[in-house]
Design a protein around this motif. Structure first.
Motif, PDB file in Angstrom:
ATOM      1  N   LYS A 105      48.097  28.478  38.643  1.00  0.00           N
ATOM      2  CA  LYS A 105      49.034  29.495  39.134  1.00  0.00           C
ATOM      3  C   LYS A 105      49.054  30.705  38.203  1.00  0.00           C
ATOM      4  O   LYS A 105      49.168  31.847  38.642  1.00  0.00           O
ATOM      5  N   ALA A 106      48.959  30.445  36.907  1.00  0.00           N
ATOM      6  CA  ALA A 106      48.927  31.550  35.938  1.00  0.00           C
ATOM      7  C   ALA A 106      47.667  32.392  36.146  1.00  0.00           C
ATOM      8  O   ALA A 106      47.701  33.625  36.074  1.00  0.00           O
ATOM      9  N   ILE A 107      46.553  31.734  36.424  1.00  0.00           N
ATOM     10  CA  ILE A 107      45.283  32.435  36.656  1.00  0.00           C
ATOM     11  C   ILE A 107      45.393  33.350  37.874  1.00  0.00           C
ATOM     12  O   ILE A 107      44.995  34.519  37.842  1.00  0.00           O
ATOM     13  N   LYS A 108      45.975  32.826  38.939  1.00  0.00           N
ATOM     14  CA  LYS A 108      46.110  33.594  40.177  1.00  0.00           C
ATOM     15  C   LYS A 108      46.878  34.899  39.933  1.00  0.00           C
ATOM     16  O   LYS A 108      46.491  35.960  40.430  1.00  0.00           O
ATOM     17  N   GLU A 109      47.928  34.833  39.141  1.00  0.00           N
ATOM     18  CA  GLU A 109      48.721  36.041  38.856  1.00  0.00           C
ATOM     19  C   GLU A 109      47.952  37.003  37.962  1.00  0.00           C
ATOM     20  O   GLU A 109      47.952  38.211  38.189  1.00  0.00           O
ATOM     21  N   ALA A 110      47.281  36.463  36.936  1.00  0.00           N
ATOM     22  CA  ALA A 110      46.561  37.337  35.989  1.00  0.00           C
ATOM     23  C   ALA A 110      45.466  38.119  36.698  1.00  0.00           C
ATOM     24  O   ALA A 110      45.189  39.274  36.362  1.00  0.00           O
ATOM     25  N   GLU A 111      44.847  37.494  37.712  1.00  0.00           N
ATOM     26  CA  GLU A 111      43.759  38.159  38.442  1.00  0.00           C
ATOM     27  C   GLU A 111      44.223  39.421  39.163  1.00  0.00           C
ATOM     28  O   GLU A 111      43.419  40.282  39.495  1.00  0.00           O
ATOM     29  N   ILE A 112      45.516  39.546  39.377  1.00  0.00           N
ATOM     30  CA  ILE A 112      46.054  40.766  39.994  1.00  0.00           C
ATOM     31  C   ILE A 112      45.877  41.959  39.041  1.00  0.00           C
ATOM     32  O   ILE A 112      45.701  43.092  39.477  1.00  0.00           O
ATOM     33  N   PHE A 113      45.897  41.682  37.735  1.00  0.00           N
ATOM     34  CA  PHE A 113      45.957  42.763  36.755  1.00  0.00           C
ATOM     35  C   PHE A 113      44.612  43.102  36.113  1.00  0.00           C
ATOM     36  O   PHE A 113      44.365  44.252  35.765  1.00  0.00           O
ATOM     37  N   GLY A 114      43.772  42.108  35.884  1.00  0.00           N
ATOM     38  CA  GLY A 114      42.520  42.377  35.176  1.00  0.00           C
ATOM     39  C   GLY A 114      41.519  41.264  35.414  1.00  0.00           C
ATOM     40  O   GLY A 114      41.624  40.503  36.384  1.00  0.00           O
ATOM     41  N   ASN A 115      40.553  41.166  34.505  1.00  0.00           N
ATOM     42  CA  ASN A 115      39.510  40.134  34.658  1.00  0.00           C
ATOM     43  C   ASN A 115      39.966  38.839  33.989  1.00  0.00           C
ATOM     44  O   ASN A 115      40.492  38.864  32.877  1.00  0.00           O
ATOM     45  N   VAL A 116      39.724  37.742  34.671  1.00  0.00           N
ATOM     46  CA  VAL A 116      40.053  36.436  34.099  1.00  0.00           C
ATOM     47  C   VAL A 116      38.776  35.639  33.917  1.00  0.00           C
ATOM     48  O   VAL A 116      37.985  35.482  34.851  1.00  0.00           O
TER      49      VAL A 116
END
Ligand SMILES: *Cc1c(COP(=O)(O)O)cnc(C)c1O
Length: 359
Positions: A105-116
């Motif tokens: 879930k944390a990954i899904k949100e971070a992908e909104i902002f930059g590269n994961v």
């Protein structure tokens, strides 16, 4: 009415002493003629609670003056968004270790902002383990490395922090916060929803290293979502009653020997349950032995029918909330700081009896 043995994953058991203390001063907080819920968050009484709670966290974790502490709302789930909002630009990369449902879930949100970049994932093995150091394939120059220190659903836990070669760790510590000492110097951010190990639902503890905070992006970030807004003076109305409860839990932790005291207490409790699981092959641990959590003990029985019977019969012995997370099934006993040894002993006796009667 007696209190039951509560193995809930969260909101979880709180220390009885703390609940009784709150009960006793609920209608009249320190001769104010009001409850703490009815006092201004700008009052001297609340300021004292806020300062005490922060001082206690500083002490317990050994934070010194290198960290800011804030009591926010929106749960750990909001931190999944707030951390990258502040620290991950469009063309930047952050590394996210994927060891469970919450990491994903944390990954899904971070992908909104930059590269994961994902240096390791145990998704294919149903999140049954955390990585060894050798398995972590970090990107070249990540802004930070995010990990979930304890995976509440699967029942895995990092035995120590991953070594990132100096890159700041951003940690979702919701389900093992203050359960043992940690090496705070490795962290840029530690965040935890209170409802697992430190208080009632509704407040999220966020700890940020000042050096790291200095690098935060503030452009186009709404004021309330900037970490910098919450340092110093209280910005807006915090969940005052929840912080009051957290402060009482922190005092209780101090009185019980602090984090090293809880480390050995938690190890003793977990060992008892894992020993019962490992005694023969009636019970099966749900995850790799090296990755086992001291907080959420997960296991299976020979059939789903027996698992249901186990949960049903447990209740007759006052053992509650042992059903595994709906996404994985099986049994989960959450034995956070506030779970007394007596509850663990009652559970282990029940497990042994259940095995004799059904094995
Ligand atoms: C419970 C939990 C969350 C979710 O917390 P909320 O406060 O409901 O947002 C996130 N991460 C972990 C590890 C958890 O155990």
């Amino acid at each position: 009415m007696t209190r039951v043995h509560n193995f809930s994953a969260g909101p979880a058991a709180l220390p009885l002493e703390v609940i009784k203390h709150a009960q006793q001063e609920l209608t009249d907080y320190k001769e104010t003629g009001r409850s703490i819920m009815e006092l201004s968050h700008r009052s001297a009484h609340y300021e004292e609670i806020d300062q005490q709670a922060k001082a206690r966290l500083r002490n317990l974790l050994g934070l010194g003056d290198k960290f800011e502490i804030m009591f926010l709302q929106g749960g750990a789930s909001s931190q999944f968004m707030m951390a990258p909002y502040n620290f991950l630009g469009k063309d930047q990369t952050a590394d996210y270790i994927d060891t469970g449902r919450w990491s994903a879930k944390a990954i899904k949100e971070a992908e909104i902002f930059g590269n994961v970049h994902v240096p390791f994932s145990s998704a294919e093995g149903n999140y049954d383990r955390v990585p060894t150091q050798d398995e972590l394939k970090f990107s070249d120059n990540p802004q930070y490395v995010h990990f979930t220190s304890n995976n509440t659903v699967a029942g895995t836990q990092f035995p120590v922090e991953p070594d990132t070669n100096g890159v700041p760790l951003v940690c979702d510590a919701s389900s093992d916060f203050l359960s043992r000492p940690i090496d705070v110097d490795k962290y840029g951010i530690i965040y935890a929803g209170a409802q697992k190990n430190v208080g009632p639902a509704g407040v999220t503890v966020v700890i940020i290293k000042k050096d790291f905070l200095a690098q935060a992006n503030t452009e186009n970030v709404p004021t309330i979502l900037q970490y910098g807004t919450h340092t110093g003076k209280i910005f807006n109305t915090p969940p005052t009653f929840n912080v009051y409860m957290v402060n009482l839990v922190l005092k209780w932790i101090e009185g019980k020997g602090g984090l090293s005291g809880f480390k050995s207490f938690n190890e003793k409790k977990a060992k008892k349950v894992y020993d019962a699981i490992d005694a023969d092959d009636f019970y099966r641990g749900a995850v790799d032995k090296e990755s086992r959590s001291l907080m959420n003990v997960t296991f299976r029985l020979p059939s789903e029918e027996l698992e249901q019977k186990f949960v049903d019969e447990a209740v007759k012995h006052d053992l509650y909330s042992l059903k595994g997370h709906r996404s994985v099934g099986g049994i989960r006993a959450s034995i956070y700081n506030a779970c007394p040894m007596e509850s663990v002993d009652t559970l282990v006796d029940f497990m042994n009896d259940f095995r004799s009667n059904n094995g």
